[in-house]
Design a protein around this motif. Sequence first.
Motif, PDB file in Angstrom:
ATOM      1  N   GLY A  14      41.961  42.473  29.905  1.00  0.00           N
ATOM      2  CA  GLY A  14      42.321  43.597  30.965  1.00  0.00           C
ATOM      3  C   GLY A  14      41.651  42.997  32.084  1.00  0.00           C
ATOM      4  O   GLY A  14      42.175  42.833  33.430  1.00  0.00           O
ATOM      5  N   GLU A  15      40.362  42.708  32.266  1.00  0.00           N
ATOM      6  CA  GLU A  15      39.535  42.280  33.359  1.00  0.00           C
ATOM      7  C   GLU A  15      39.881  40.902  33.901  1.00  0.00           C
ATOM      8  O   GLU A  15      40.286  40.815  35.074  1.00  0.00           O
ATOM      9  N   ALA A  16      40.475  40.138  33.044  1.00  0.00           N
ATOM     10  CA  ALA A  16      40.753  38.673  33.506  1.00  0.00           C
ATOM     11  C   ALA A  16      41.966  38.834  34.167  1.00  0.00           C
ATOM     12  O   ALA A  16      42.360  38.113  35.047  1.00  0.00           O
ATOM     13  N   LEU A  17      42.974  39.726  33.490  1.00  0.00           N
ATOM     14  CA  LEU A  17      44.388  39.787  34.284  1.00  0.00           C
ATOM     15  C   LEU A  17      44.146  40.504  35.663  1.00  0.00           C
ATOM     16  O   LEU A  17      45.012  40.198  36.594  1.00  0.00           O
ATOM     17  N   TYR A  20      42.848  37.879  37.904  1.00  0.00           N
ATOM     18  CA  TYR A  20      43.830  36.786  38.210  1.00  0.00           C
ATOM     19  C   TYR A  20      44.661  37.119  39.143  1.00  0.00           C
ATOM     20  O   TYR A  20      45.419  36.613  40.135  1.00  0.00           O
ATOM     21  N   ASN A  21      45.331  38.516  39.086  1.00  0.00           N
ATOM     22  CA  ASN A  21      46.073  39.161  40.005  1.00  0.00           C
ATOM     23  C   ASN A  21      45.556  39.321  41.435  1.00  0.00           C
ATOM     24  O   ASN A  21      46.402  39.135  42.316  1.00  0.00           O
ATOM     25  N   LEU A  22      44.502  39.777  41.163  1.00  0.00           N
ATOM     26  CA  LEU A  22      43.797  39.894  42.779  1.00  0.00           C
ATOM     27  C   LEU A  22      43.640  38.606  43.456  1.00  0.00           C
ATOM     28  O   LEU A  22      44.041  38.675  44.600  1.00  0.00           O
ATOM     29  N   GLY A  23      43.419  37.528  42.681  1.00  0.00           N
ATOM     30  CA  GLY A  23      43.320  36.092  43.268  1.00  0.00           C
ATOM     31  C   GLY A  23      44.644  35.859  43.717  1.00  0.00           C
ATOM     32  O   GLY A  23      44.952  35.215  45.004  1.00  0.00           O
ATOM     33  N   LYS A  24      45.851  36.009  43.074  1.00  0.00           N
ATOM     34  CA  LYS A  24      47.277  35.518  43.330  1.00  0.00           C
ATOM     35  C   LYS A  24      47.724  36.484  44.554  1.00  0.00           C
ATOM     36  O   LYS A  24      48.641  35.713  45.239  1.00  0.00           O
ATOM     37  N   ASN A  25      47.130  37.466  44.731  1.00  0.00           N
ATOM     38  CA  ASN A  25      47.930  38.354  45.594  1.00  0.00           C
ATOM     39  C   ASN A  25      46.716  38.646  46.923  1.00  0.00           C
ATOM     40  O   ASN A  25      46.953  39.351  47.779  1.00  0.00           O
TER      41      ASN A  25
END
Length: 76
Positions: A14-17, A20-25
Amino acid sequence: MWIITGAGVAIGIGEALLYYNLGKNATTKSFKFGIPRGKELYQTLAVVAVTSVLTAMLSKGIESAINTEARQGTVV
């Protein structure tokens, strides 16, 4: 040890996702949730699994040390 590892994996994924999404967005105006694919997904899962096992081993070691001291009467 399996309970701690399982909890660590669940929380870690959950933390990795999330990261990941914070970085992508980071450079977009609208947030779009995604899951890494291919090699990036396997690398993420490997890191989460390794850190979860290490956390479980550390927890088990600390618990064993505390129990040993308690049996010897050195813990108040």
